[in-house]
Enzyme design. Structure first.
Site, PDB file in Angstrom:
ATOM      1  CE  LYS A  69     -10.282  11.483   8.067  1.00  0.00           C
ATOM      2  NZ  LYS A  69      -9.452  12.636   7.592  1.00  0.00           N
ATOM      3  CD  GLU A 145      -1.678  -0.815   3.226  1.00  0.00           C
ATOM      4  OE1 GLU A 145      -0.783  -0.687   4.091  1.00  0.00           O
ATOM      5  OE2 GLU A 145      -1.737  -0.145   2.197  1.00  0.00           O
ATOM      6  CB  CYS A 179       2.630   1.576   3.884  1.00  0.00           C
ATOM      7  SG  CYS A 179       1.658   1.086   2.457  1.00  0.00           S
ATOM      8  CD  GLU A 276       5.202   3.048   8.121  1.00  0.00           C
ATOM      9  OE1 GLU A 276       4.971   2.576   7.002  1.00  0.00           O
ATOM     10  OE2 GLU A 276       4.312   3.334   8.948  1.00  0.00           O
TER      11      GLU A 276
END
Length: 378
Positions: A69, A145, A179, A276
Site C-alpha cells: 500500500k 521504521e 526520517c 519530528e
C-alpha cells in the site's frame, strides 16, 4: 571476469539457508528458514521509489507474496513498478498493489487474518495503530521504521567547512522530509561561533525553487498539510524563545516552498527539539564536554540515527557506543548501503531494512530434529 566472480561471491553471501546444530544428546538437528507467508508493506510518501524496492526486493527474495500500500499522496510509482514486475515474469498474485488511505486500506492490511507480517515505514503515531491492529487480529509479525529526531554532534577538532556542509545536507536533503534528518545539531563551544557563521552563510546561499531547474537544491514540501505543519513548528520555536538565525518564512507567493531555517539556543524541552518536524528546520545548541553531548543527544524519545564529526578516534568510539540509535555516521551522513542495516531504537521502531537482517524478517525459523542410529529413543 573479476566482475563476474565478485557478483557470484555476493550472491553466495546472501543465500538462504539454516544451520546444522550440535545437540547435547543423541539427536541430529538442523534449522530451515522458510518464507513467512503473505506480507503487507505500507510505505510513506517521502521516498516512494526507494522504499518500494527496499520492502519488496527482500520479501521476494525470501519467497513471500505481498500486498503493497503506497501513500495516498504518491500511488503512481508503485502501480508502475507492479506493471514492470508483471512484464518481467513475476506471477500474478505475488506482488499486489492496493491504493487508498491509511484509515481504510492500511487498516485492512494491519487487521487482516490472512496476512502473516506487516512492514511499516512512517510516523510513530501510525506505527502504534499498526502494532495494535496486528495484536488484536492474528498477532502478525510487525516491523516498524518510524520517526526520528537525530542528533549531529560536532567536536572542536572538526574541519569547520566540512562540518557545516554535513550539517546543512543532513537537514535539507529532500527538504528535510527524511526520517534520519540531522534535525538536532550540537556544536562544541570552541568552534561554535565559526561553525554557526559558516552554516548560516551556506544556508542563505542554498537555492530553493523549481526542482526541474538543475541549479535548484531544494524543492517544495510534499503538500499543503505538511507545509502548514512545518510553519506552525517555526512559530512555536519563535514563541518558545529560540533565536532564529536565518529563514523561517515561506518562499514566493505560489507553491509550498519554505526557506532553510536555523534556530539557535534551543533547549531540550522546546517542541522544535522534541518533535519530528519533517521539514527544513534545524535546532542548534552549544555543548562543553563529551558527557554533556552524549546526554543531550540521548534526551529524545527517538533513536533512529546520529552523526559524529571529529578527528579523534577515541571520541568517535566513545560517543558511537554511548548514543542509543540504530545507525551512527562518523564524519559522514546519509551513508546508506544495501549491506548495512538501518532501523531504530526506542520509539523509532524495531526491525531492520538493508543487510541480511531485512531478509531474515521475512523468514520463519523451523527446527528439525531426528534421533541418531542406535539412539535410546529408537
Amino acid at each position: 571476469m573479476q566482475q563476474v566472480v565478485s557478483a557470484t561471491m555476493q550472491v553466495q553471501q546472501i543465500k538462504i539457508h539454516g544451520e546444522v546444530l550440535k545437540m547435547s544428546n543423541a539427536f541430529h538437528a538442523y534449522t530451515l528458514r522458510e518464507p513467512i507467508g503473505v506480507v503487507g508493506h505500507i510505505i510513506p510518501w517521502n521516498f516512494p521509489t526507494s522504499l518500494f524496492f527496499l520492502k519488496v526486493a527482500p520479501a521476494l527474495a525470501a519467497g513471500c507474496t505481498m500486498i503493497v500500500k503506497p501513500a495516498e499522496q504518491t500511488p503512481l510509482s508503485a502501480l508502475y513498478y507492479a506493471h514492470l514486475a508483471k512484464l518481467a515474469g513475476i506471477p500474478d498474485g505475488v506482488l499486489n498493489i492496493i491504493t487508498g488511505f491509511g484509515a481504510t486500506a492500511g487498516a485492512a492490511i494491519s487487521t487482516h487474518m490472512d496476512i502473516d507480517a506487516v512492514s511499516f515505514t512512517g510516523s510513530t503515531e501510525v506505527g502504534r495503530i499498526v502494532m495494535k491492529a496486528a495484536a488484536e487480529s492474528n498477532l502478525k509479525v510487525v516491523s516498524l521504521e518510524l520517526g526520528g529526531k537525530s542528533p549531529l554532534i560536532i567536536f572542536d577538532d572538526a574541519d569547520v567547512d566540512m562540518a557545516a556542509q554535513l550539517a546543512l545536507i543532513g537537514i535539507l536533503h529532500n527538504k528535510g522530509e527524511i526520517c534520519v534528518a540531522s534535525s538536532r545539531l550540537y556544536v562544541q563551544e570552541g568552534i561554535y561561533e565559526k561553525l554557526v557563521e559558516k552554516l548560516v552563510e551556506k544556508a542563505k546561499a542554498w537555492v530553493v525553487g523549481d526542482p526541474f531547474d538543475p541549479k535548484v537544491q531544494h524543492g517544495p514540501q510534499v503538500d499543503k498539510q505538511q507545509f502548514e505543519k512545518i510553519l506552525s513548528y517555526i512559530e512555536h520555536g519563535k514563541k518558545e524563545g529560540a533565536t532564529l538565525l536565518t529563514g523561517g518564512k515561506p518562499l514566493g507567493e505560489k507553491g509550498y516552498y519554505i526557506e532553510p531555517t536555523i534556530f539557535a539556543e534551543v533547549k531540550e524541552d522546546m517542541l522544535i527539539a522534541k518533535d519530528e518536524i519533517f521539514g527544513p528546520v534545524l535546532a542548534l545548541a552549544k555543548f562543553k564536554t563529551i558527557d554533556e553531548a552524549i546526554k543531550r543527544a540521548n534526551s529524545t524519545r527517538y533513536g533512529l540515527a546520529a552523526g559524529i564529526v571529529t578527528k579523534d578516534l577515541n571520541v568517535a568510539n566513545t560517543v558511537s557506543r554511548s548514543i542509543r540509535a540504530g545507525t551512527i555516521w562518523i564524519n559522514c551522513y546519509f551513508a546508506f548501503d544495501n549491506d548495512c542495516p538501518i532501523g531504530g531504537y526506542k520509539m523509532s521502531g524495531f526491525g531492520r531494512d538493508f543487510g541480511l537482517e531485512t531478509l531474515h524478517k521475512y523468514l520463519q525459523v523451523k527446527s528439525v530434529v531426528t534421533p541418531l542410529y542406535n539412539s535410546p529413543w529408537l
